[in-house]
Design an enzyme around this catalytic site. Structure first.
Site, short mmCIF file in Angstrom:
data_model
loop_
_atom_site.label_atom_id
_atom_site.label_comp_id
_atom_site.label_asym_id
_atom_site.label_seq_id
_atom_site.Cartn_x
_atom_site.Cartn_y
_atom_site.Cartn_z
N ASP A 33 37.59 12.57 -103.69
CA ASP A 33 37.21 11.72 -104.81
C ASP A 33 38.31 10.68 -105.05
OD1 ASP A 33 35.05 12.14 -107.39
OD2 ASP A 33 36.82 10.87 -107.72
N ILE A 34 37.91 9.46 -105.32
CA ILE A 34 38.87 8.37 -105.50
C ILE A 34 39.68 8.54 -106.79
CG2 ILE A 34 37.44 6.74 -106.82
CD1 ILE A 34 38.28 4.60 -104.75
N ASN A 93 26.45 16.81 -111.17
CA ASN A 93 25.90 16.08 -112.31
C ASN A 93 24.53 15.52 -111.92
OD1 ASN A 93 28.22 16.46 -113.89
ND2 ASN A 93 29.24 14.77 -112.87
N GLU A 101 26.95 9.39 -112.34
CA GLU A 101 27.23 7.95 -112.27
C GLU A 101 26.74 7.33 -110.96
OE1 GLU A 101 31.39 7.52 -113.07
OE2 GLU A 101 31.15 8.14 -115.16
N VAL A 102 26.91 8.07 -109.88
CA VAL A 102 26.50 7.53 -108.57
C VAL A 102 25.15 8.15 -108.19
CG1 VAL A 102 27.11 7.29 -106.14
CG2 VAL A 102 28.91 7.25 -107.88
N HIS A 106 25.50 14.41 -104.99
CA HIS A 106 26.84 14.87 -104.55
C HIS A 106 27.24 16.10 -105.32
CE1 HIS A 106 27.22 11.78 -107.70
NE2 HIS A 106 28.28 12.46 -108.14
N HIS A 108 30.61 18.06 -106.52
CA HIS A 108 32.06 17.98 -106.67
C HIS A 108 32.62 19.36 -106.33
CE1 HIS A 108 32.21 14.27 -109.33
NE2 HIS A 108 30.93 14.63 -109.50
P1 5GP Z 1 29.35 11.52 -110.88
O1 5GP Z 1 29.81 11.15 -112.26
O2 5GP Z 1 28.28 10.60 -110.37
O3 5GP Z 1 29.01 12.96 -110.75
O4 5GP Z 1 30.62 11.36 -109.95
C1 5GP Z 1 30.89 10.23 -109.17
C2 5GP Z 1 32.26 10.44 -108.58
O5 5GP Z 1 32.43 9.50 -107.54
C3 5GP Z 1 33.42 10.23 -109.57
O6 5GP Z 1 34.21 11.42 -109.64
C4 5GP Z 1 34.18 9.03 -108.99
O7 5GP Z 1 35.58 9.15 -109.14
C5 5GP Z 1 33.77 9.07 -107.53
N1 5GP Z 1 33.77 7.76 -106.89
C6 5GP Z 1 33.23 6.60 -107.37
N2 5GP Z 1 33.39 5.60 -106.50
C7 5GP Z 1 34.03 6.14 -105.43
C8 5GP Z 1 34.49 5.59 -104.19
O8 5GP Z 1 34.32 4.41 -103.90
N3 5GP Z 1 35.11 6.43 -103.34
C9 5GP Z 1 35.32 7.76 -103.63
N4 5GP Z 1 35.95 8.50 -102.72
N5 5GP Z 1 34.90 8.31 -104.79
C10 5GP Z 1 34.27 7.50 -105.68
#
Ligand code: 5GP
Length: 120
Positions: A33-34, A93, A101-102, A106, A108
């Site tokens: 994760d970034i 999520n 968010e994405v 996925h 985590h």
């Molecule tokens: P969500 O809130 O959708 O469950 O988590 C999305 C995750 O993707 C977040 O923890 C965020 O830090 C990670 N993320 C967003 N953009 C990028 C990216 O460009 N590269 C990587 N490696 N992680 C990302």
């Protein structure tokens, strides 16, 4: 809801955006994760176009579903955080209230230290 082919993880899958890869096979890609929330914070995504867990379970093949789930154990063993070691947490999520968010499914994986309370 329609799958957005321009979401960030779709771009990572197409190699348009780099990632720090942990593991890859025919069905899944895993990368760091970034914005890590724990010492180890990685993401595991299916290679197919799935918005979230419900979409995946409704439309993915049994093979994709099995491989996605099994990859968690494979990856955590690779990283030496499996149940044979100190363990880890998997979190997914889903949707607005789930804080997704994405819009590409996925999991985590958190580990490498005690990850704390289940929900804060
Ligand atoms: P969500 O809130 O959708 O469950 O988590 C999305 C995750 O993707 C977040 O923890 C965020 O830090 C990670 N993320 C967003 N953009 C990028 C990216 O460009 N590269 C990587 N490696 N992680 C990302």
């Amino acid at each position: 809801m329609k799958y957005d082919k321009n979401n960030i993880f779709a771009k990572i899958l197409r190699g348009e955006i780099p990632c720090n890869k942990v593991y890859e096979n025919e069905y899944v890609l895993s990368f760091y994760d970034i914005n890590p929330k724990k010492k180890i914070h990685i993401l595991v995504i299916p290679k197919g176009e799935y918005i979230d867990l419900d979409h995946f379970n409704a439309t993915a093949s049994e093979k994709e579903i099995i491989e996605f789930t099994k990859s968690i154990t494979h990856i955590t063993k690779m990283l030496k955080i499996s149940s044979n070691e100190n363990g880890y947490r998997v979190l997914t999520n889903i949707g607005k209230d789930g804080g997704q968010e994405v819009p590409h499914l996925h999991h985590h994986i958190f580990g490498g230290e005690a990850v704390g309370k289940m929900v804060v």
